[in-house]
Structures are given as C-alpha cells and as structure tokens.
Scaffold this active site. Structure first.
Site, short mmCIF file in Angstrom:
data_model
loop_
_atom_site.label_atom_id
_atom_site.label_comp_id
_atom_site.label_asym_id
_atom_site.label_seq_id
_atom_site.Cartn_x
_atom_site.Cartn_y
_atom_site.Cartn_z
CG ASP A 8 -1.48 1.24 1.57
OD1 ASP A 8 -2.37 1.76 0.60
OD2 ASP A 8 -1.62 1.82 2.69
CG ASP A 10 -2.01 7.50 0.08
OD1 ASP A 10 -1.03 8.19 -0.06
OD2 ASP A 10 -2.83 7.01 -0.76
CG ASP A 183 -2.59 2.12 6.60
OD1 ASP A 183 -2.23 1.99 5.23
OD2 ASP A 183 -3.52 2.82 6.95
#
Ligand SMILES: [Mg+2]
Length: 232
Positions: A8, A10, A183
């Site tokens: 991922d 961001d 996240d």
C-alpha cells in the site's frame, strides 16, 4: 520462495496525516485571504464537499479526487469551479507534498527485496496521476516493478479486481509466494486475504477480532524488515 511484495502507499510508506493537515492549512490560508471566508466555514464546507463526493462515488478512485471536492467547495460558495477548482486542488497538494517524508525503513526494505530478486508492486487507491506524483516525489520509481491504482482497476480496495490486476501485471498466476503490506485492515488485509494473498498488517491495533491465519501483525516497518523473509 517469495516472488513479490505488494505495498500500500498512503500511511504505509509515509505518514498521511501531517501531509493532509498541511494541505488543508494551505487551502484555508488561501481562501480566507482570497475570498474573505472564515476558517470554520472553509473547514465545514470542505468536509461536507468531501462527504458528498465520497457518498456519490463510493469505493472508486474518483471518490478521493480532490479536484471533485474543490468543485463542490466552489459550488457551495457560488464560485465558478472551472475558474477556481484546479487551482485550489494545487494549493492543497502543494501543502501536502511539502510535508511528505518517506519512512526511513522503506529503502532498506526495498534494497533487501531487490537483492533477493523479489519484485515490488504498489497497490493503491486514488487516481493514477496523483499517486504517480507521490511515488516520484518520494523517489521510489526505480524500485517499483508494477503499479496499480484503483482508477486503473475500476474499484478501490478491498475489491479483488485491484489485487488480481497486480498479480496479472507481475505475471503471477497464483497468490502463493506473494505478500501484501498495508495499514488498513478492512481494505489492505481483508482485500489481499480474500484473493489468497498473505498480508502483513502494519498496526498497533491489538483487537483480537482482527486476526486470522493469513495475516501477520507487525507494529511498524522496522519490525517488518526483520521478519518479512521468515513467513513465506
Ligand atoms: Mg493506507
């Protein structure tokens, strides 16, 4: 043997909040001066504009598009979006990029992967244009073998399409020997697991409900570096 790691972008490779906060600060500074607005009004209208676009375009890349948020913002202040929205978007992103800092563990992890001939992919929500700009700004472009945005895949994570497109671009016809790092439990981990990809969840959330045999929780990227090759 590990063949590829899907990351991922961001809030996994850099911290999102300081960037977003500065983007909003710059937008507020500009609009209080240029249009004589109150800070609270800008913040409230930005938030309602964001919510309207998000609700209309659920789980698509465009639902995060700041140009559309600025379009609604202009409309709510009776300003012509064609004249102002693109400029306001740039004010936001200029502030955002000014605070963008690559997590210090990213390059060491990427170097470890390159040394072992493990491919690196970025799998990220939002439109391609801005995500490519972020990767260039962070200086990661030469490490990345494959990029997939939710704009290209047609749907945000956790839709399987975005994960399958990444496997496809990596010329891998099975999710074995691939791991995901992200996240967000509901987007990254749930999504990767749903197509059979094991995932590392970067999180300090110890909720026992969010636990499954396809997921390994690590508190940060430094910890990930120590264990990434032990689990595949
Ligand atoms: Mg994220």
């Amino acid at each position: 043997m590990l063949k590829a790691v899907l990351f991922d972008l961001d809030d996994t490779l850099y911290a999102y909040n300081p960037c977003h906060e500065e983007g909003i600060n710059q937008l507020v500074s500009y609009l209080t001066l240029a249009w004589g607005l109150k800070k609270e009004d800008v913040l409230a209208k930005y938030e309602s504009s964001r919510r309207i676009v998000h609700d209309q375009l659920k789980e698509t890349a465009a639902s995060h598009h700041r140009l559309l948020y600025m379009t609604k913002l202009c409309e709510s202040f009776d300003k012509n979006p064609i004249t102002y929205a693109k400029y306001l978007e740039e004010v936001y992103w200029k502030g955002y990029f000014s605070r963008m800092e690559l997590n210090e563990n990213v390059i060491p992890i990427f170097d470890d992967l390159v040394k072992r001939n493990v491919k690196i992919a970025i799998v990220t929500d939002l439109v391609a244009e801005i995500q490519y700009r972020k990767i260039l700004y962070l200086g990661l472009e030469d490490y990345i073998n494959v990029i997939v945005t939710s704009e290209e895949a047609g749907a945000d994570k956790p839709n399987p399409a975005i994960f399958n497109l990444a496997l496809n671009k990596l010329n891998l016809n099975s999710p074995d020997n691939v791991v995901f790092v992200g996240d967000s439990y509901s987007k990254d981990i749930f999504g990767a697991n749903s197509v059979g990809i094991k995932a590392f969840w970067i999180s300090n959330d110890t909720d026992p409900q969010k636990s499954n045999p396809m997921m390994i929780r690590v508190s940060d990227l430094k910890t990930l570096r120590g264990v990434i090759f032990d689990h595949v």
